[in-house]
Write a protein that holds these residues in place. Structure first.
Motif, short mmCIF file in Angstrom:
data_model
loop_
_atom_site.label_atom_id
_atom_site.label_comp_id
_atom_site.label_asym_id
_atom_site.label_seq_id
_atom_site.Cartn_x
_atom_site.Cartn_y
_atom_site.Cartn_z
N VAL A 172 7.84 -1.08 -7.13
CA VAL A 172 7.41 -1.90 -5.71
C VAL A 172 6.20 -1.36 -5.13
O VAL A 172 5.49 -2.24 -4.66
CB VAL A 172 8.80 -1.36 -4.82
CG1 VAL A 172 8.45 -1.74 -3.71
CG2 VAL A 172 10.14 -1.97 -5.37
N HIS A 173 6.02 -0.26 -5.32
CA HIS A 173 4.44 0.47 -4.81
C HIS A 173 3.46 -0.19 -5.44
O HIS A 173 2.14 -0.57 -4.85
CB HIS A 173 4.53 1.62 -4.75
CG HIS A 173 5.23 2.36 -3.71
ND1 HIS A 173 5.05 2.15 -2.38
CD2 HIS A 173 6.56 2.93 -3.53
CE1 HIS A 173 6.25 3.03 -1.29
NE2 HIS A 173 6.87 3.24 -2.39
N GLN A 174 3.35 -0.55 -6.97
CA GLN A 174 2.40 -1.05 -7.56
C GLN A 174 2.33 -2.61 -7.01
O GLN A 174 1.12 -2.96 -6.98
CB GLN A 174 2.64 -1.15 -8.93
CG GLN A 174 1.55 -1.50 -9.90
CD GLN A 174 2.18 -1.43 -11.58
OE1 GLN A 174 3.21 -1.44 -11.70
NE2 GLN A 174 1.03 -1.20 -12.34
N LYS A 175 3.57 -3.22 -6.85
CA LYS A 175 3.17 -4.75 -6.56
C LYS A 175 2.67 -4.56 -5.12
O LYS A 175 1.74 -5.53 -4.86
CB LYS A 175 4.51 -5.31 -6.48
CG LYS A 175 5.13 -5.66 -7.74
CD LYS A 175 6.47 -6.22 -7.87
CE LYS A 175 7.07 -6.71 -9.05
NZ LYS A 175 8.42 -7.22 -9.05
N ALA A 176 2.93 -3.71 -4.27
CA ALA A 176 2.30 -3.69 -2.94
C ALA A 176 0.99 -3.49 -2.88
O ALA A 176 -0.14 -4.07 -2.09
CB ALA A 176 2.98 -2.66 -1.89
N GLU A 177 0.47 -2.54 -3.78
CA GLU A 177 -0.96 -2.38 -3.65
C GLU A 177 -1.76 -3.57 -4.47
O GLU A 177 -2.93 -3.77 -3.91
CB GLU A 177 -1.24 -1.14 -4.67
CG GLU A 177 -0.90 0.45 -4.10
CD GLU A 177 -1.39 1.07 -4.79
OE1 GLU A 177 -2.02 1.22 -5.92
OE2 GLU A 177 -0.90 2.41 -4.81
N VAL A 178 -1.19 -4.29 -5.29
CA VAL A 178 -1.67 -5.32 -5.82
C VAL A 178 -2.01 -6.50 -4.83
O VAL A 178 -3.02 -7.04 -4.65
CB VAL A 178 -0.84 -5.99 -6.95
CG1 VAL A 178 -1.46 -7.39 -7.44
CG2 VAL A 178 -1.15 -4.94 -8.04
N LYS A 179 -0.81 -6.56 -3.95
CA LYS A 179 -1.04 -7.66 -2.80
C LYS A 179 -2.24 -7.15 -1.86
O LYS A 179 -2.67 -8.01 -1.37
CB LYS A 179 0.44 -7.66 -2.09
CG LYS A 179 1.36 -8.56 -2.71
CD LYS A 179 2.45 -8.77 -1.79
CE LYS A 179 3.45 -9.80 -2.28
NZ LYS A 179 4.54 -9.94 -1.30
N LYS A 180 -2.07 -5.79 -1.35
CA LYS A 180 -3.01 -5.28 -0.57
C LYS A 180 -4.40 -5.52 -1.05
O LYS A 180 -5.30 -6.08 -0.19
CB LYS A 180 -2.46 -3.88 -0.46
CG LYS A 180 -3.12 -3.41 1.19
CD LYS A 180 -2.99 -1.77 1.26
CE LYS A 180 -1.59 -1.72 1.40
NZ LYS A 180 -1.55 -0.08 1.69
N LYS A 181 -4.90 -5.37 -2.26
CA LYS A 181 -6.26 -5.45 -2.65
C LYS A 181 -6.49 -7.09 -2.92
O LYS A 181 -7.38 -7.54 -2.79
CB LYS A 181 -6.22 -4.97 -4.38
CG LYS A 181 -6.43 -3.47 -4.14
CD LYS A 181 -6.31 -2.96 -5.81
CE LYS A 181 -6.25 -1.40 -5.69
NZ LYS A 181 -6.56 -0.93 -7.15
#
Length: 131
Positions: A120-129
């Motif tokens: 979940v946190h990896q997907k959130a970081e990809v969205k943020k970038k």
């Protein structure tokens, strides 16, 4: 019931999740204590008692994690240890073997929660970038 609008998030707030996990914790603990004689009556039920206690571990971890999130603190190993202590105390009220099975099941649950959290946190970081 109407379908959710496109693009609207289906996430539950930390406050709601904290409330739900607390209520489920109380209900599960109450039922475990009501049926502790049955759970201690055979080997299979004793293992079931340990599994139920590991669910208490998950609910306590969810409650503590969401409580810390509402306070803008980072959840760490302290929450895991406190949840483990709470779950093993609940398990010890049923049968001493429940403590061992609770510990084993809780390690498995913690492993899966850690994997889910990383995803979940990896997907959130990809969205943020991407933004």
């Amino acid at each position: 019931m109407a379908a959710p609008a496109a693009g609207r998030s289906q996430k539950t707030s930390a406050g709601n999740s904290m409330l739900y996990s607390f209520l489920l914790f109380i209900i599960t603990l109450s039922l475990q204590q009501m049926y502790k004689e049955k759970l201690a009556s055979s080997e299979v039920y004793t293992i079931l008692g340990g599994f139920i206690s590991s669910l208490l571990f998950l609910l306590a971890l969810t409650f503590i994690g969401n409580w810390q999130e509402t306070l803008n603190n980072r959840t760490g190993w302290g929450a895991v240890l406190l949840s483990g202590i709470i779950a093993t105390i609940a398990a010890s009220a049923v049968h001493r073997v429940c403590v061992t099975t609770c510990f084993i099941f809780s390690i498995g649950i913690l492993y899966e929660v850690n994997k889910l959290s990383a995803t979940v946190h990896q997907k959130a970081e990809v969205k943020k970038k991407a933004s």
